[in-house]
Design an enzyme around this catalytic site. Sequence first.
Site, PDB file in Angstrom:
ATOM      1  CG  ASP A 327       0.190  -0.071   2.643  1.00 22.37           C
ATOM      2  OD1 ASP A 327       0.964  -1.022   2.516  1.00 22.37           O
ATOM      3  OD2 ASP A 327      -0.240   0.751   3.357  1.00 22.37           O
ATOM      4  CD  GLU A 328      -1.136   4.673   2.980  1.00 26.98           C
ATOM      5  OE1 GLU A 328      -1.908   5.370   3.260  1.00 26.98           O
ATOM      6  OE2 GLU A 328      -0.322   4.285   3.857  1.00 26.98           O
ATOM      7  CG  ASN A 329       5.641   2.564  -4.053  1.00 29.94           C
ATOM      8  OD1 ASN A 329       6.501   3.173  -3.364  1.00 29.94           O
ATOM      9  ND2 ASN A 329       5.599   2.307  -5.251  1.00 29.94           N
TER      10      ASN A 329
END
Lengths: 686, 686
Positions: A327-329
């Site tokens: 997530d959230e790269n």
Amino acid sequence: MRIFNTSKLIIMVRLFLICFGILLSVPSFSQDRTFDLMPVPSVIKPTKDRCGITKSFTIGVTGNPGNRVYAEATRALRRLDNRMGFFFKQGNITMKDHDAGANLLIEVKRPAELRLYEDESYQLYSGTKQVKIVANTDLGAIRGLETLHQLLSVDADGYYFPGVEINDAPRFPWRGLLLDITLHWMPMDVVKRTLDCMAAVKMNVLHLHLTEDQMFGIESKVYPRLHEVGAEGNYYTQEDIKEVIAYADQRGIRVVPEFDVPGHCTSWLKAYPELASVKRDYELQRYYGVFDPSLDVTKEFTYEFLDKLFTEMSALFPDEYFHIGGDENTGKDWDLNPDIKAYMKKKGMTTYRELETEFIQRLLPILKKNGKKMMGWDEILRPGVPHDIMIQSWRGTESLVEAAKNGYTGLLSTGYYIDLIQPTDFHYLVDPIPSNTVLTAGQQKFIVGGEATMWTEHVTPETVDSRIWPRTAAIAERLWSPSSVTNVEDMYRRLDQASLWLEGLGSTHLKNKGMLMRRLANSYDTKALEVLVDVIEPLKIYERNAGDTMYTVFSPYTKIADVATPDQKVAREFRKNVSIYCSTKDKQLEKEIINQLQMWKANHTGFLELIKRSPVLTEAEGLSENLEKIAIIGIRAIDYINKLCLVPAGWKKESLGITQTAKEQGGRCDLQVVTAIEELVSAADK
Amino acid sequence: MRIFNTSKLIIMVRLFLICFGILLSVPSFSQDRTFDLMPVPSVIKPTKDRCGITKSFTIGVTGNPGNRVYAEATRALRRLDNRMGFFFKQGNITMKDHDAGANLLIEVKRPAELRLYEDESYQLYSGTKQVKIVANTDLGAIRGLETLHQLLSVDADGYYFPGVEINDAPRFPWRGLLLDITLHWMPMDVVKRTLDCMAAVKMNVLHLHLTEDQMFGIESKVYPRLHEVGAEGNYYTQEDIKEVIAYADQRGIRVVPEFDVPGHCTSWLKAYPELASVKRDYELQRYYGVFDPSLDVTKEFTYEFLDKLFTEMSALFPDEYFHIGGDENTGKDWDLNPDIKAYMKKKGMTTYRELETEFIQRLLPILKKNGKKMMGWDEILRPGVPHDIMIQSWRGTESLVEAAKNGYTGLLSTGYYIDLIQPTDFHYLVDPIPSNTVLTAGQQKFIVGGEATMWTEHVTPETVDSRIWPRTAAIAERLWSPSSVTNVEDMYRRLDQASLWLEGLGSTHLKNKGMLMRRLANSYDTKALEVLVDVIEPLKIYERNAGDTMYTVFSPYTKIADVATPDQKVAREFRKNVSIYCSTKDKQLEKEIINQLQMWKANHTGFLELIKRSPVLTEAEGLSENLEKIAIIGIRAIDYINKLCLVPAGWKKESLGITQTAKEQGGRCDLQVVTAIEELVSAADK
């Protein structure tokens, strides 16, 4: 999947409002008699029997049980004795204890394999002379024992189990709790008492979020710098992990590890800078939020590294699922690296999402050869991924529906973010498969359950329990009980009891309140603080850490926002009473409301005295003063409702001006009774 | 050295009475201003300065400090911030933080060696702009930091350190706490929070009692059956022990292990029956007491075994002292073994004490080659043992005096048995070197301090803190502060504050009371229980476990005797107030006493209601009823004192009959206010 930035905040608020709408429209009906059980069993039929308990009480086990049952039966015996104080003679329960005439007889067909979809069903019969728990597997027997603990009753003749016939099985096979141990370190005792309480409400997956920008929380023997450099002394050794897994296994709980890649990995990069997309002097992240550091997923070294690390960790964690985050790269660090851009160009990739897809696909064989299935946040659902992955959804039921339609299994976490300080009924009414689902029965099977998520940026080992419990018990019920069990009032009644027995099992959510208040007030006398704390809650969703810049890992979490807890009962009941009163004008209720208002009105003086002893409380002075002010308004409103005098012109406007001000935060908390006062004002001046 | 049997009970009771006599004769004088510090420093001189604290507060370290100081300075910064809530900007304190202008400057000459007699002195100067802690060693600096935490004050301008010049050093170099982890298992979190609290009162030795008849509580890699068979899953791994040692080391606390031989070793014999004096089917002991199983000390195998085991454990524990127990070997099993009797005959031994002496002497070279000095209970002081052993005395100061006269070092535990539920002032006035000692100044040096002993047969992890704290803080003061610091009233005043900050550091002695009461009463409303619990204490010395047969390791420790704590403040203050009132007839005091009596009188009704919810409380019904009865007598007595009516003939006799009955135990507790009522009765009818 942590949700930090503002656009995502909107999703959460929207969901909150939708569910709040549902809540208000749910009809209030009475369940069958539930005996205060939580979760409510599938089928429960009371009989007229009464199974009295004496000091000669014994437990027998028959069939083909495994070690789990003996250990849990022994624990059950001690737990029962701890409540009744009989000094039972039976010691550790072993294979020798197979007396079919024992007061509690446990019949088990086979030891379970601790995996998704394993049979957890059980029957419980309580007659006049014996209680019998019958189950296909030891897991079922363990779930039945927890039901039995909740059935223990008292009448004039003493302790007894009421006569019942229970036929029970979970609605969903995945009933999890994510415990993040990276944003604040959570020592072993937190994990163990969490497991004890999870077992008590029949949850069956502990998801450990082990790595983050802030720390790498587990020992690696193949890459020891990960914990040596990435953890500042706080990490689980592999022995610790084995202990956690054994402890969980005995309680029938799976342990799923999460190693979050390719983002959220600053701690990895401090330890092994050669993994980084950008050359930089990496330090452990001290703030909370979403950051740019990312693994360089175009380097072969990265895959060799992950191969060795995941192989090591696969051997340590027996569960078939292995969570890789995903997530959230942000992609920003990839943009900064010309080699990565060249790589993408060469491969014809135009967005970093494509590079992520390749990354996910390259991880799959690594997990597969280790006998693992991939689990990750919504982001891992990429073109071409196999159907045995598990999607953990923070985007909401819609994304699960899409996945299920395409034959992907998934579980829901949206709506179960217990770190966001939302009320229990909000979480309770979030259903992984809502009644209006568009999915066919066949497709619904792809939705395997849900997970509450305990992100720990704003909690410490002292306060974490008060964020998990008792609210998570309601989520556990949502995931175990039939979908028709939705009576909020009955849930709150039972939750109140559950809160007591969860404390009895080791949760600190009640007892730490007293400690935190004494320390904060620097006094044994915390009355004035308690009155205030009972009507405030910490700021919800992502408001507390304004701009993601107020708090760091070094911040004090010992202040009023840490003493305050979600879903304050005093405030909730006051709001309810006021609503009823405004429509009924009931005199008894009026008296209670006035007493409450008088107490709030009088409290500010005592609070100012506390501030003198403990200036750290100054930040809540405004809250306390506002509570006094709105209490005065409330008392006046009741006078007007009773027509003791005429409502002066402008009073309503002036009062609503004051209540508006009283909605402002203080000490990162806000008052939870302002709307009730506004309701009184409106009722006074229609 | 546990003291179970009745003859030993007499020693304890006698000591108790002697010390109680001392207590009553101690003149009450006022110390110099002590700033609520505990322990009181050697020299403290208040100045007129005031060192205000703001959010820009920083810590600097100069000189040649070791890692301990940086870690403890960091912890100090966070602890201060947790109390004041300033969000200090400084993160982890490292070598880079050497600003001589920091608000708190720590100057250290050298890192200490953590061993007996190491320098722990420090000076603390608090001026208008800076606090300075100056110490020869990091240990001294750490002790100074604890003093600083206790100095933190508040006035109208906020938080500050008062101006002082402190010059401090301990009176005794050995200030220990024995924690028994075998009679009830004590998990790691208990050990860690105990270490935190020990450090706060400047104690410096944690003595771990690791092995017993009931369990073998530590992992052995050379003899793994010891923990595998001897511990039922509850033992410290070697990794755990390393963690404890590191945790203690950072706080300047030594860790001394005890492996109790040749008696108290049933768990060893279950694992390795070939060590036993008698062939028997050994099972872990489930009762508490003194038992006959003993190592066969005539076999070479036993010495090979102990050699390997002690060598392994010597490498694990860095301290120079290694405790081999040596106590309470009954000799009965030796009598039963003809081979042992033949061995003794051959060696010309007529008593088993001679065989014990040989055993002790054979252990000495094993310890010596591992660089260890032998420590043991009184029993190890045998003819011919070398002078570097350490005697831990349970027989009283006399045996220490004898040892010191003969040039043997020793420390006192008699009088510091905190498991025996005696009042704080009793322990406080026991001095390892009483003022009337017959020892010369040179001989006195052989007495190195003392150790409080926390035997755990009647406590669990839930209750152990309430037996250790706050009373042990007073023992810590006895061992650190000048011998002239003996004002009991001032001690109690400061102990009340210490109790609060010990809780703030993690001790559960206050907060678990609420939890235990809620669980016991099965209710949030515990008022009636609390009123009773405030005036009862668990039976003292060895009375609770009548005949050593009431309790086993499986017994419930969740009952009223477990909620009750030693040295109940409400009862103590009531007794004091009554004494003062009887001589002064002070009207304000009379009012307070009557209020208290009225509350007790009214409480029984509520208590009966609680019993209905929770029949486990029935065992205390008599106590509650007696409290009502004696409260009525007390109220009547005050009427008579005020001559509102004449004392009827026979009233005194009748009343004293009732008070006599009220001294009977209930639920293994007794009322602590009966003598005060008797005092009122006597005052009413002189």
